[in-house]
Structures are given as C-alpha cells and as structure tokens.
Scaffold this active site. Structure first.
Site, mmCIF file in Angstrom:
data_model
loop_
_atom_site.group_PDB
_atom_site.id
_atom_site.type_symbol
_atom_site.label_atom_id
_atom_site.label_comp_id
_atom_site.label_asym_id
_atom_site.label_seq_id
_atom_site.Cartn_x
_atom_site.Cartn_y
_atom_site.Cartn_z
ATOM 1 N N GLY A 1 30.931 -92.702 -28.064
ATOM 2 C CA GLY A 1 30.286 -92.659 -29.365
ATOM 3 C C GLY A 1 29.829 -91.245 -29.668
ATOM 4 O O GLY A 1 29.956 -90.341 -28.838
ATOM 5 N N GLY B 1 26.592 -89.202 -31.804
ATOM 6 C CA GLY B 1 25.376 -89.209 -32.609
ATOM 7 C C GLY B 1 25.237 -87.880 -33.327
ATOM 8 O O GLY B 1 26.147 -87.048 -33.261
ATOM 9 N N SER B 2 24.106 -87.668 -34.000
ATOM 10 C CA SER B 2 23.977 -86.431 -34.770
ATOM 11 C C SER B 2 23.854 -85.196 -33.893
ATOM 12 O O SER B 2 24.045 -84.088 -34.375
ATOM 13 C CB SER B 2 22.793 -86.511 -35.723
ATOM 14 O OG SER B 2 21.984 -87.602 -35.459
ATOM 15 N N ASP C 1 13.098 -97.522 -36.386
ATOM 16 C CA ASP C 1 14.514 -97.460 -36.776
ATOM 17 C C ASP C 1 15.281 -98.649 -36.200
ATOM 18 O O ASP C 1 16.387 -98.496 -35.665
ATOM 19 C CB ASP C 1 15.116 -96.127 -36.307
ATOM 20 C CG ASP C 1 16.366 -95.745 -37.096
ATOM 21 O OD1 ASP C 1 16.635 -96.391 -38.136
ATOM 22 O OD2 ASP C 1 17.072 -94.811 -36.677
HETATM 23 N N1 LIG Z 1 23.264 -96.552 -23.301
HETATM 24 C C1 LIG Z 1 24.414 -96.692 -23.944
HETATM 25 N N2 LIG Z 1 25.372 -97.519 -23.469
HETATM 26 C C2 LIG Z 1 26.540 -97.668 -24.123
HETATM 27 N N3 LIG Z 1 26.849 -97.022 -25.276
HETATM 28 C C3 LIG Z 1 25.951 -96.185 -25.795
HETATM 29 C C4 LIG Z 1 24.689 -95.964 -25.167
HETATM 30 N N4 LIG Z 1 23.993 -95.089 -25.919
HETATM 31 C C5 LIG Z 1 24.782 -94.781 -26.969
HETATM 32 N N5 LIG Z 1 25.960 -95.424 -26.908
HETATM 33 C C6 LIG Z 1 27.077 -95.345 -27.856
HETATM 34 O O1 LIG Z 1 27.117 -94.054 -28.415
HETATM 35 C C7 LIG Z 1 26.973 -94.112 -29.824
HETATM 36 C C8 LIG Z 1 26.167 -92.923 -30.309
HETATM 37 O O2 LIG Z 1 24.875 -92.990 -29.761
HETATM 38 P P1 LIG Z 1 23.729 -92.009 -30.209
HETATM 39 O O3 LIG Z 1 22.442 -92.542 -29.714
HETATM 40 O O4 LIG Z 1 24.067 -90.607 -29.859
HETATM 41 O O5 LIG Z 1 23.945 -92.102 -31.741
HETATM 42 P P2 LIG Z 1 23.011 -92.443 -32.876
HETATM 43 O O6 LIG Z 1 22.361 -93.777 -32.635
HETATM 44 O O7 LIG Z 1 23.786 -92.274 -34.112
HETATM 45 O O8 LIG Z 1 21.939 -91.359 -32.606
HETATM 46 P P3 LIG Z 1 21.324 -90.243 -33.478
HETATM 47 O O9 LIG Z 1 20.209 -90.930 -34.171
HETATM 48 O O10 LIG Z 1 20.919 -89.269 -32.434
HETATM 49 O O11 LIG Z 1 22.380 -89.728 -34.399
HETATM 50 C C9 LIG Z 1 26.289 -95.444 -30.077
HETATM 51 O O12 LIG Z 1 26.597 -95.902 -31.352
HETATM 52 C C10 LIG Z 1 26.897 -96.314 -28.995
HETATM 53 O O13 LIG Z 1 28.155 -96.766 -29.401
#
Ligand SMILES: Nc1ncnc2c1ncn2[C@@H]1O[C@H](COP(=O)(O)OP(=O)(O)OP(=O)(O)O)[C@@H](O)[C@H]1O
Length: 525
Positions: A87, A89-90, A244
């Site tokens: 995945g 994230g930002s 959130d």
């Molecule tokens: N602990 C985890 N186990 C499995 N997959 C995960 C885990 N953490 C994150 N992911 C995967 O990675 C993706 C991105 O996670 P991340 O937390 O970086 O993004 P986000 O929720 O958009 O965060 P941000 O708010 O920092 O942009 C998630 O949507 C999920 O699919």
C-alpha cells in the site's frame, strides 16, 4: 428521538433489489459466506497480547540493497527484509516484511519520508496562531504547550517529528488496535520506518466518494462493529480520540480480527479530561455534523468518533457512504441536514442503532456505554460484550485456564516446572498428597535448602527422586534459568520476558510478585 426513515432503498451500484443480507458474500474478504457467526472469544474476555514487548527505537538503522534478492525489492532494513509493496500512504510506501532470522515472522513496514513530514509540519505551523504547538503528526498531546521544543531536538532525532504518534502507539496494548513493534531511522536516508503488526487481509473495505463496494452480511458487520466498540472504548479510556475512524483505517488479520490503525490525526488528552477539541481533522465524508459547521468551536471528541463509527457501519452494511457529494460544501450540508436512507426491510434494532449513531446532535448521540449494550450489538442481550472494566483495564492477570492450557510454550514449560517442583518436594519430604506443607516447604524454590540451583542438577534430582516430570531437557533448560533458589524470589527480572510475563502488563515490573503468587496458589492446590 429517531429521525424518520425514508421509504426508498439507498442508491446502490449493484443488486438494487436485494437487502444486504441477501447479497452474495464477497469472497475476497475471506470468511464463511453461509455459516452462522459465533461471537468470538475475544468479545467475552480480553486476550492479553502474548508477544507484546516494549517498542524499540533504533536510530542507526541501515538500509541495504541486496542485488541477489529475487523478491523484486531487494531491500533490507536491519533485520527486516522488505517484500512486496502492499500500500501507499501520504508519506511513503508500506511493505510486507519478514524477519531475516525467522522468515515466518511477518510485519508491515511503513516508510515515512522525513522531507515530506517536515513540509507538512511547516505547513501546519504556518496555519497555527503564535504560541500553538509545533511538531509533526498533527497531534495535540495532552493539550500542553510545547513551545519549549527546539529545532535542535528535531534535528538530533528525526523520530521527533512523529513523536506523538509513536507515543500513542507505545502506550496502547489492545487486541483491536494495531501494535507498533519498532521504529527505525536511517540517518543516511530520507526515510524512517515503522514496523507494525501485519494484518494479512488488509483494509476491511475500500469505499469513498467515488467508489462503492460489496456489502458484508449483517452478522459479520455486527461482529466487526463489536471489535470496533472494544477498540475505541479502550482508546477513549486511555484519553485518546482517534478522529479518523473509517473503513480505510480498519484492517483485518488473517483470522478476521479487526484492528484500528493510523493515529496520524489522533489526539491524546489527560485521562478523565472531557476530551473536547476544536481541531478540524479527519476525512470529510466521515466528519460529524458539529465539525462541518463554520466556526464550530470545541466539540466532544468521543461523540465525533461515535459518529464516524456510524458512517463506517453504514458502509460495511450497504457498501456505500450515507452522505456523498463531490463538492465539499454540499457534502457538509448533507451531513448536517440530510436524513439517512435505509431499506424498508431492515432489522428495527439495526435501524434504531444507525439513527442513534448518526444523530446530528452530539449531545443526544448514543454514548459508548449505551452502544455496547444496544440490542443489535448484543442480540437483545443474548450476546453481551465483555465488561467495560475488563476491556479498559491495563493489566490482565491470566486466568487459571489460560495458564494451564499453556498459552505459550514457555509458560507451559514454566507451569510444568512448577508441577515438577511440587512433586519433587512431596517425594523428598515424604509428604502425602493431602498433607498441607508448611509455608517454608511451600516455597521450595525460595527455600535456603532448596535442592538445587542449576538446571542440570535439578534434572538429576528429579530423576533420582523417580519423578516423571513430563519435561524435556530442552524445556527445563529453557524454563529453569528463570527460577533461582537463593531465597530472593522466583524470577530473575531480566528473564521474566522469556516466560511471557511481560506480556501481562507490558513490563517486567511486578512479574516476580505475580509468579510468586501463581506458584503459591499452584502449590496449595
Ligand atoms: N499493519 C498493516 N498490515 C497490513 N497492511 C497495512 C498495514 N498498515 C498499512 N497497510 C496497507 O498499506 C496501506 C497504506 O497505509 P498507510 O497507513 O501508509 O496509508 P494511509 O492510511 O493512507 O496513511 P496516511 O494517512 O499516512 O496517508 C493501507 O491502506 C493498507 O492497505
């Protein structure tokens, strides 16, 4: 008072005429489509996290590129070998990772770009009035002024930029909240890394303003909603408002346990504080009406989380958002004014719950106390949740059953040794099974005259006494170093983690006392 239910069914992209419960179960989510869902054990007693160790902070991590790696990534951060990207994230990518020594141990490693974080930090700073807090992550830690924080601190330790998120995750230990295992900084590079518990099934549902999804069966939603209640009730009890809650921030483990993630905009308050905040944070479609108003002032953070739980439950049940407009002003108006649309054939308890969760007036919105007892949540009281007290307590002593059924191999070994000590004492003192030993005799391993103090000797003594210990030499060697016979106590503190005691309260402190008590009661039985 309930707001009226509209007669028309919600606008869905597929299976327009079917109620959610009639829809085919989406196989990609991985649970039984037709089986009756039995409320899992975790809803009835708190399961201590077995492997909870203090979160590590590693400031000198090194990133290695491995040319021979065939996983397509070829990267390793200290002991973590990065596998495929799962995945983004930002602030960077999230990778599945395995432990170099033990490839069966899987983790999610979240990369965080320091430069992107600093930019966001500076942007936040500019938006805030003079004297307000600074620092990354968007937290409002204990509502204290942090004006004494210097840039030098930030520069000396880049983890400082996400210190509040780390602080929150470090504090938490709950079955429905993702665990943080380690934070690593690579001083040579732009990234640091958060090593998190791996949630194999990923995000519970992908739904947003542009996207609908297959809904889940109602009973499955009820079970995950109960997980959500337990996780968020625990967070609130710790003085944390998540801010959130949405399907994107709920992940599933391989055995379908729901885990709350992403504390990037969370706020931490003093315990028992009213948890009121004026901060505007979260995802627009999940914001409560009180935060959609211009000049809203302080709002109750707990009620805001409960609203977002309502929007999330609606998504899981119907595969779409309850309020959906692409223009932000229209979305905020809808959240404040529109009534939710529900199918006519919906279970009246569920309808009542959704209306109470999505009650526009935060003062009249359902509270966590009423939510955990609501008829839909508990199947009219026939499936109650574990008590609030059990759910929010910090330290959960294991039950006798948990001990005896050897939750971990090492606890099993420990209890086997306890049984062996008891047998040995009975034999060497010539006591019958029913004779109650003296207090001194009751503490064989504490006694000055304890038979042995070395694992090898101990095994010999057991054998000489004709005791069938059921303990393998390996098991003994593993367990016995945790017991010493010098009259000081049963456990050497440094070794307590090896029998899993630190998992009871996250620390080794108190482990010795706990073990003494357990041994005593075992010896008395
Ligand atoms: N602990 C985890 N186990 C499995 N997959 C995960 C885990 N953490 C994150 N992911 C995967 O990675 C993706 C991105 O996670 P991340 O937390 O970086 O993004 P986000 O929720 O958009 O965060 P941000 O708010 O920092 O942009 C998630 O949507 C999920 O699919």
């Amino acid at each position: 008072m309930l707001s009226p239910i509209r007669d028309e069914a919600p606008d869905r992209t597929s299976d327009e005429n079917q109620s959610p419960a009639q829809r085919p179960y989406p196989q990609q989510h991985g649970s039984s489509p037709s089986g009756t869902f039995i409320s899992p054990a975790r809803h009835h007693r708190r399961i201590p996290s077995i492997n909870r160790t203090p979160v590590k902070e590693t400031l000198n991590a090194s990133l290695e590129y491995d040319d021979e790696d065939d996983s397509g990534q070829g990267m390793r951060i200290n002991q973590y070998i990065l596998k495929q990207e799962i995945g983004r994230g930002s602030f960077g990518a999230v990778h599945l990772a395995v432990d170099q020594q033990n490839p069966d141990n899987q983790y999610a490693v979240k990369e965080i770009s320091k430069s992107r974080l600093r930019k966001k930090d500076q942007a936040n700073l500019l938006r805030q009035p003079p004297g307000a807090r600074r620092g990354g992550g968007g937290f409002h830690l204990n509502r204290r002024s942090v004006s004494d924080i210097t840039r030098a601190q930030e520069l000396s330790n880049p983890l400082y930029l996400i210190r509040e998120e780390i602080a929150i995750l470090k504090k938490l230990d709950h079955q429905n909240v993702v665990s943080l295992i380690e934070v690593l900084d690579d001083p040579e590079g732009d990234s640091f890394y958060m090593v998190l518990e791996w949630c194999a099934k990923g995000v519970i549902m992908k739904v947003d303003l542009d996207r609908s999804a297959d809904p889940y069966p109602e009973e499955q939603c009820r079970l995950w909603f109960r997980d959500m209640i337990l996780g968020i009730e625990y967070l609130h009890s710790q003085g944390i408002v998540h801010r959130d809650i949405k399907p994107d921030n709920l992940l599933l483990t391989s055995d379908d346990v729901l885990k709350i993630v992403d504390f990037g905009v969370s706020e931490m308050f003093e315990k028992d504080a009213p948890m009121r905040t004026a901060k505007f944070a979260g995802s627009p479609a999940f914001l409560p009406p009180e935060l959609c108003k211009v000049g809203h002032g302080d709002v109750d953070g707990r009620a805001a989380d409960i609203w977002s739980m309502g929007v999330t439950l609606y998504c899981l049940l119907f595969g779409r958002l309850p309020f959906s407009h692409h223009v932000l002003v229209d979305l905020y108006n809808a959240i404040q004014e529109d009534l939710i649309q529900l199918p006519t054939d919906i279970d009246p308890d569920l309808s009542d719950l959704l209306h109470q969760l999505l009650q526009k007036d935060p003062e009249r919105r359902i509270t966590m106390k009423d939510l955990r007892n609501h008829a839909w949540v508990t199947r009219s009281g026939s499936d109650p949740l574990l008590s609030e007290e059990d759910n929010t307590t910090e330290f959960i002593p294991p039950t006798k059953d948990e001990l005896d059924t050897a939750i971990t191999k090492s606890i099993g070994n420990f209890m086997a040794v306890v049984r062996a000590v008891r047998k040995l004492k009975r034999l060497t003192l010539g006591r019958s099974r029913n004779t109650k030993p003296t207090k001194e005799e009751n503490h064989p391993v504490r006694s000055q005259n304890a038979p042995v103090d070395q694992p090898g000797n101990y095994q010999q003594q057991l054998n000489a006494a004709g005791v069938n210990t059921e303990i393998s030499l390996d098991g003994l060697a593993h367990a016995l170093p945790t017991i010493h016979c010098d009259g000081e106590g049963l456990l050497q503190e440094s070794q307590a983690p090896s029998i899993g005691l630190n998992t009871m309260d996250g620390e080794t402190e108190g482990a010795e006392e706990w073990a003494n008590e357990k041994l005593e009661s075992h010896l008395e039985n």
